[in-house]
Design an enzyme around this catalytic site. Structure first.
Site, PDB file in Angstrom:
ATOM      1  N   ASN A  61      28.766  66.729  69.999  1.00 47.82           N
ATOM      2  CA  ASN A  61      29.663  65.703  69.491  1.00 47.82           C
ATOM      3  C   ASN A  61      29.366  64.313  70.059  1.00 47.82           C
ATOM      4  OD1 ASN A  61      30.503  66.321  72.036  1.00 47.82           O
ATOM      5  ND2 ASN A  61      32.686  66.401  71.568  1.00 47.82           N
ATOM      6  N   CYS A  62      28.227  64.154  70.713  1.00 48.71           N
ATOM      7  CA  CYS A  62      27.810  62.868  71.281  1.00 48.71           C
ATOM      8  C   CYS A  62      27.096  62.050  70.197  1.00 48.71           C
ATOM      9  CB  CYS A  62      26.883  63.113  72.475  1.00 48.71           C
ATOM     10  SG  CYS A  62      26.105  61.617  73.113  1.00 48.71           S
TER      11      CYS A  62
END
Length: 105
Positions: free
Chosen positions: A8-9
């Site tokens: 999710n970066c």
């Protein structure tokens, strides 16, 4: 090429989009391969720990003073991302120098 980071970066997703044939290894879910964290720390030193992250800000002073490799094992999100491995060579972050070295546009 392997990209070590978090799924999710945003920065890791940018790197993955630039190199669609590479694979993303989610260090929170899958962990780091044996020896890779040590090799990365030997090459990048303190730069491997992201002291600007919300995880870092949530740590106590005592925790922050701990041994960096132990901190990274306990809190994988503390690692500066992405850590990119290509043919045994390591790259840290997604700045202009890393993109140029990897041949990214």
């Amino acid at each position: 090429m392997k990209i070590y980071g978090l799924k999710n970066c945003d920065t890791c997703r940018k790197a993955l989009k630039q190199f669609p044939d590479s694979s993303l290894v989610d260090i929170r879910a899958d962990g780091m391969p044996d020896g890779l964290l040590e090799a990365a720390y030997a090459e990048f030193g303190a730069k491997l720990v992201n002291t600007r992250s919300t995880t870092w800000r949530g740590l106590s002073e005592a925790e922050r003073g701990g041994e960096p490799l132990a901190l990274l094992r306990t809190h994988p999100a503390l690692m500066k991302r992405p850590l990119i491995e290509r043919d045994g060579e390591l790259f840290l972050g997604w700045d202009q120098n890393t993109r140029a070295a990897l041949g990214a546009a």
